[in-house]
Design a protein around this motif. Structure first.
Motif, PDB file in Angstrom:
ATOM      1  N   LEU A 141       7.426  40.766  28.194  1.00  0.00           N
ATOM      2  CA  LEU A 141       6.965  39.790  29.178  1.00  0.00           C
ATOM      3  C   LEU A 141       5.863  40.363  30.059  1.00  0.00           C
ATOM      4  CD1 LEU A 141      10.362  38.211  30.205  1.00  0.00           C
ATOM      5  CD2 LEU A 141       8.535  37.107  28.931  1.00  0.00           C
ATOM      6  N   ARG A 142       6.035  41.625  30.446  1.00  0.00           N
ATOM      7  CA  ARG A 142       4.984  42.257  31.267  1.00  0.00           C
ATOM      8  C   ARG A 142       3.694  42.378  30.485  1.00  0.00           C
ATOM      9  NH1 ARG A 142       8.525  47.130  34.135  1.00  0.00           N
ATOM     10  NH2 ARG A 142       9.518  45.799  35.735  1.00  0.00           N
ATOM     11  N   ASP A 143       3.832  42.788  29.219  1.00  0.00           N
ATOM     12  CA  ASP A 143       2.644  42.920  28.393  1.00  0.00           C
ATOM     13  C   ASP A 143       1.972  41.566  28.192  1.00  0.00           C
ATOM     14  OD1 ASP A 143       0.932  44.482  26.478  1.00  0.00           O
ATOM     15  OD2 ASP A 143       1.788  43.030  25.086  1.00  0.00           O
ATOM     16  N   MET A 144       2.803  40.534  27.952  1.00  0.00           N
ATOM     17  CA  MET A 144       2.266  39.185  27.771  1.00  0.00           C
ATOM     18  C   MET A 144       1.593  38.693  29.046  1.00  0.00           C
ATOM     19  SD  MET A 144       4.199  35.858  26.240  1.00  0.00           S
ATOM     20  CE  MET A 144       4.493  36.740  24.719  1.00  0.00           C
ATOM     21  N   LYS A 145       2.228  39.005  30.180  1.00  0.00           N
ATOM     22  CA  LYS A 145       1.655  38.606  31.457  1.00  0.00           C
ATOM     23  C   LYS A 145       0.277  39.232  31.652  1.00  0.00           C
ATOM     24  CE  LYS A 145       2.137  39.391  36.359  1.00  0.00           C
ATOM     25  NZ  LYS A 145       2.864  40.100  37.411  1.00  0.00           N
ATOM     26  N   VAL A 146       0.173  40.528  31.320  1.00  0.00           N
ATOM     27  CA  VAL A 146      -1.113  41.218  31.461  1.00  0.00           C
ATOM     28  C   VAL A 146      -2.150  40.592  30.552  1.00  0.00           C
ATOM     29  CG1 VAL A 146      -2.298  43.407  31.097  1.00  0.00           C
ATOM     30  CG2 VAL A 146      -0.063  43.372  32.208  1.00  0.00           C
ATOM     31  N   ARG A 147      -1.730  40.337  29.277  1.00  0.00           N
ATOM     32  CA  ARG A 147      -2.676  39.750  28.340  1.00  0.00           C
ATOM     33  C   ARG A 147      -3.089  38.341  28.755  1.00  0.00           C
ATOM     34  NH1 ARG A 147      -0.532  38.651  23.983  1.00  0.00           N
ATOM     35  NH2 ARG A 147       1.594  39.412  24.191  1.00  0.00           N
ATOM     36  N   LEU A 148      -2.122  37.565  29.227  1.00  0.00           N
ATOM     37  CA  LEU A 148      -2.447  36.211  29.672  1.00  0.00           C
ATOM     38  C   LEU A 148      -3.358  36.231  30.890  1.00  0.00           C
ATOM     39  CD1 LEU A 148       0.973  34.406  29.250  1.00  0.00           C
ATOM     40  CD2 LEU A 148      -1.118  33.962  27.963  1.00  0.00           C
ATOM     41  N   SER A 149      -3.034  37.103  31.841  1.00  0.00           N
ATOM     42  CA  SER A 149      -3.868  37.193  33.047  1.00  0.00           C
ATOM     43  C   SER A 149      -5.277  37.603  32.688  1.00  0.00           C
ATOM     44  CB  SER A 149      -3.244  38.193  34.025  1.00  0.00           C
ATOM     45  OG  SER A 149      -1.954  37.769  34.416  1.00  0.00           O
ATOM     46  N   THR A 150      -5.394  38.548  31.753  1.00  0.00           N
ATOM     47  CA  THR A 150      -6.720  38.999  31.317  1.00  0.00           C
ATOM     48  C   THR A 150      -7.456  37.881  30.604  1.00  0.00           C
ATOM     49  OG1 THR A 150      -5.856  41.241  31.063  1.00  0.00           O
ATOM     50  CG2 THR A 150      -7.933  40.720  29.955  1.00  0.00           C
ATOM     51  N   LYS A 151      -6.735  37.159  29.765  1.00  0.00           N
ATOM     52  CA  LYS A 151      -7.351  36.077  29.002  1.00  0.00           C
ATOM     53  C   LYS A 151      -7.823  34.947  29.899  1.00  0.00           C
ATOM     54  CE  LYS A 151      -6.408  32.874  25.218  1.00  0.00           C
ATOM     55  NZ  LYS A 151      -5.405  32.407  24.246  1.00  0.00           N
ATOM     56  N   GLU A 250       4.556  33.438  41.609  1.00  0.00           N
ATOM     57  CA  GLU A 250       5.693  34.360  41.721  1.00  0.00           C
ATOM     58  C   GLU A 250       5.793  35.264  40.480  1.00  0.00           C
ATOM     59  OE1 GLU A 250       9.308  32.571  43.563  1.00  0.00           O
ATOM     60  OE2 GLU A 250       8.229  30.674  43.265  1.00  0.00           O
ATOM     61  N   PRO A 251       4.743  36.037  40.212  1.00  0.00           N
ATOM     62  CA  PRO A 251       4.689  36.825  38.972  1.00  0.00           C
ATOM     63  C   PRO A 251       5.770  37.894  38.873  1.00  0.00           C
ATOM     64  CG  PRO A 251       2.944  37.484  40.487  1.00  0.00           C
ATOM     65  CD  PRO A 251       3.560  36.254  41.064  1.00  0.00           C
ATOM     66  N   ASP A 252       6.364  38.313  39.966  1.00  0.00           N
ATOM     67  CA  ASP A 252       7.389  39.352  39.925  1.00  0.00           C
ATOM     68  C   ASP A 252       8.809  38.792  39.881  1.00  0.00           C
ATOM     69  OD1 ASP A 252       5.421  41.331  40.071  1.00  0.00           O
ATOM     70  OD2 ASP A 252       5.381  41.231  42.261  1.00  0.00           O
ATOM     71  N   SER A 253       8.956  37.475  39.797  1.00  0.00           N
ATOM     72  CA  SER A 253      10.289  36.866  39.785  1.00  0.00           C
ATOM     73  C   SER A 253      10.961  37.062  38.432  1.00  0.00           C
ATOM     74  CB  SER A 253      10.175  35.359  40.086  1.00  0.00           C
ATOM     75  OG  SER A 253      11.411  34.725  39.889  1.00  0.00           O
ATOM     76  N   TYR A 256      11.874  33.523  36.678  1.00  0.00           N
ATOM     77  CA  TYR A 256      10.852  32.790  35.936  1.00  0.00           C
ATOM     78  C   TYR A 256      10.269  33.602  34.785  1.00  0.00           C
ATOM     79  CZ  TYR A 256      11.147  29.810  40.041  1.00  0.00           C
ATOM     80  OH  TYR A 256      11.608  28.995  41.038  1.00  0.00           O
ATOM     81  N   ASN A 257      10.414  34.921  34.828  1.00  0.00           N
ATOM     82  CA  ASN A 257       9.869  35.761  33.760  1.00  0.00           C
ATOM     83  C   ASN A 257      10.796  35.873  32.560  1.00  0.00           C
ATOM     84  OD1 ASN A 257       7.516  36.310  35.167  1.00  0.00           O
ATOM     85  ND2 ASN A 257       8.320  38.173  36.099  1.00  0.00           N
ATOM     86  N   THR A 258      12.036  35.389  32.671  1.00  0.00           N
ATOM     87  CA  THR A 258      12.983  35.535  31.564  1.00  0.00           C
ATOM     88  C   THR A 258      12.842  34.438  30.522  1.00  0.00           C
ATOM     89  OG1 THR A 258      14.629  34.359  32.885  1.00  0.00           O
ATOM     90  CG2 THR A 258      14.698  36.769  32.916  1.00  0.00           C
ATOM     91  N   GLY A 259      12.202  33.310  30.847  1.00  0.00           N
ATOM     92  CA  GLY A 259      12.061  32.243  29.856  1.00  0.00           C
ATOM     93  C   GLY A 259      11.941  30.883  30.497  1.00  0.00           C
ATOM     94  N   ARG A 274       6.619  29.742  31.989  1.00  0.00           N
ATOM     95  CA  ARG A 274       5.384  30.517  31.937  1.00  0.00           C
ATOM     96  C   ARG A 274       4.497  29.944  30.830  1.00  0.00           C
ATOM     97  NH1 ARG A 274       5.375  32.368  36.871  1.00  0.00           N
ATOM     98  NH2 ARG A 274       6.757  34.159  37.282  1.00  0.00           N
ATOM     99  N   PRO A 275       3.188  30.243  30.844  1.00  0.00           N
ATOM    100  CA  PRO A 275       2.286  29.663  29.842  1.00  0.00           C
ATOM    101  C   PRO A 275       2.694  29.950  28.403  1.00  0.00           C
ATOM    102  CG  PRO A 275       1.026  30.599  31.643  1.00  0.00           C
ATOM    103  CD  PRO A 275       2.439  30.983  31.895  1.00  0.00           C
ATOM    104  N   GLN A 276       3.339  31.099  28.142  1.00  0.00           N
ATOM    105  CA  GLN A 276       3.717  31.408  26.764  1.00  0.00           C
ATOM    106  C   GLN A 276       4.807  30.492  26.233  1.00  0.00           C
ATOM    107  OE1 GLN A 276       3.915  33.455  29.361  1.00  0.00           O
ATOM    108  NE2 GLN A 276       5.733  34.765  29.338  1.00  0.00           N
ATOM    109  N   PHE A 277       5.470  29.762  27.147  1.00  0.00           N
ATOM    110  CA  PHE A 277       6.520  28.828  26.725  1.00  0.00           C
ATOM    111  C   PHE A 277       6.042  27.376  26.795  1.00  0.00           C
ATOM    112  CE2 PHE A 277       8.863  32.538  28.304  1.00  0.00           C
ATOM    113  CZ  PHE A 277       9.614  32.834  27.174  1.00  0.00           C
ATOM    114  N   PHE A 278       4.731  27.171  26.938  1.00  0.00           N
ATOM    115  CA  PHE A 278       4.181  25.816  27.035  1.00  0.00           C
ATOM    116  C   PHE A 278       4.439  25.019  25.755  1.00  0.00           C
ATOM    117  CE2 PHE A 278       0.345  23.270  25.908  1.00  0.00           C
ATOM    118  CZ  PHE A 278       0.587  22.197  26.751  1.00  0.00           C
ATOM    119  N   LEU A 279       4.058  25.582  24.600  1.00  0.00           N
ATOM    120  CA  LEU A 279       4.296  24.891  23.331  1.00  0.00           C
ATOM    121  C   LEU A 279       5.775  24.852  22.960  1.00  0.00           C
ATOM    122  CD1 LEU A 279       1.267  26.108  21.187  1.00  0.00           C
ATOM    123  CD2 LEU A 279       1.581  23.899  22.301  1.00  0.00           C
TER     124      LEU A 279
END
Length: 399
Positions: A141-151, A250-253, A256-259, A274-279
């Protein structure tokens, strides 16, 4: 390695030298040594008693039968040997019993220790696996968050979600509607509305989306909860079944970071993802709604039937009203016609009576005409009598 067989269950256990020595050390404790010492003393006492008894008997025999010294000595020697054998046997049996108890205790201790070790190892492995899975999930999730934020540095969250949806629209949602909510007639609007229908046009599911990223935060609105009330209002006003907040707030919650997080306790049919769970949330809600599509179709059919019945009843009432009016009008016309017919019948009856009267008068007139003679016509009229006499004598005059 030593192989030990349990006397109760018959199961064989293998144990190395260190473990075997540790178990023997536990078995040979002070109490065991005391018991063994006591039993050895008893065996020794039995031996001494037997020897003493044998010696006493031997002395007595020697005193009573000196003549048979050699025979008695041999007999006593044999008895002594037998006593020694019996003593050895008794000691052996006592030691065997002690060793048996010791082995049984040792096997029980070994089995208990082994079960304890296995349980501890299983519990340890279980928690280590859970901890590792949790750590891996957090790291992903942290890695995804970093990649999403960068993207998302060069694009907004809305653009990201729209791009992700359009990427699979043709294959996954060919009949779906996913567009921005531009209807602000009620004073507010959401970000996107998703609607999907089946081939017959029956709606499967509808979702009102709101997208919030860190760039949208202000001093008064910096938590996910700040947007839920407005989102629920937009869902209700636009007639959507579900509401979803796609958020990077709330990026450190950990919550919300569990799914996918449902907030049904606050607002009905609402999720925060989170955006990765949009689809995935669209897919999950659509698949869940497919199960109830049959009931929706049946409900739509029932509603249509109700509308048809209502229309039929309305048309029937209209027909009954019009028929009643026509019947009333026709009834009045019928009564009028009956009255006219009655009048006509009365008039015809009068005409009939008049005709009958005329016929009677004509018959009387005819009778009177038949009864008229020249004599009667000229009676009292000498002039006409003279004329008729003249015509009778000379005939009619020439013109």
């Amino acid at each position: 390695m030593h192989e030990i067989i349990c006397p109760h269950c018959g199961k064989a256990f293998k144990i190395d030298e260190a473990g075997y020595a540790a178990i023997l050390k536990q078995v040979r404790d002070k109490d065991f040594e005391r018991q063994l010492h006591e039993r050895m003393e008893l065996a020794q006492q039995d031996k001494l008693n037997a020897v003493e008894l044998a010696t006493t008997r031997l002395a007595s025999e020697l005193q009573r039968a000196a003549a048979m010294k050699d025979t008695v000595i041999q007999e006593l020697k044999a008895r002594l040997d037998a006593g020694i054998v019996a003593q050895k046997l008794a000691v052996t049996e006592a030691v065997s019993a002690v060793e048996k108890e010791r082995d049984e205790l040792k096997n029980c201790l070994e089995r208990t220790e082994l079960e304890k070790q296995l349980a501890e190892k299983s519990l340890k492995d279980k928690y280590e696996t859970q901890i590792k899975d949790r750590d891996d999930a957090i790291e992903r999730l942290r890695d995804m968050k970093v990649r999403l934020s960068t993207k998302m540095v060069g694009e907004t969250l809305e653009q990201h979600c729209e791009t992700e949806f359009n990427r699979i629209r043709a294959t996954a949602f060919p009949r779906a509607y996913f567009e921005k909510d531009n209807d602000a007639r009620t004073g507010s609007k959401g970000d996107y509305i998703f609607r999907d229908s089946d081939e017959a046009g029956t709606e499967i599911v509808s979702i009102m989306f709101e997208m919030k990223n860190e760039g949208d935060r202000t001093t008064t609105k910096n938590k996910n909860e700040d947007f839920l009330k407005e989102l629920d209002k937009n869902r209700t006003e636009k007639g959507c079944e579900y509401a979803v907040l796609v958020s990077l707030l709330e990026p450190d919650s950990e919550l919300y970071n569990t799914g996918i997080v449902d907030v049904f306790h606050r607002y009905p049919k609402m999720y925060i993802v989170r955006p990765q769970f949009f689809l995935p949330i669209i897919t999950l809600l659509r698949n869940a709604a497919m199960n109830s599509l049959k009931y929706k179709s049946e409900l739509a059919l029932v509603k249509a039937q109700n509308i048809d019945i209502t229309n039929f009843e309305s048309e029937l009432e209209t027909f009954k009203t019009a028929f009643g009016k026509n019947y009333d009008l026709a009834s009045r016309h019928f009564l009028t016609a009956i009255e006219e017919i009655d009048k006509s019948i009365d008039h015809l009856q009068k005409t009939k009576d008049a005709l009958l009267g005329t016929n009677r008068n004509l018959r009387l007139a005819n009778d009177k005409a038949q009864d008229v003679t020249i004599k009667k016509l000229t009676r009292g009229n000498p002039t006409m009598a003279g004329k008729f006499s003249e015509l009778k004598e000379h005939g009619p005059s020439e013109s």
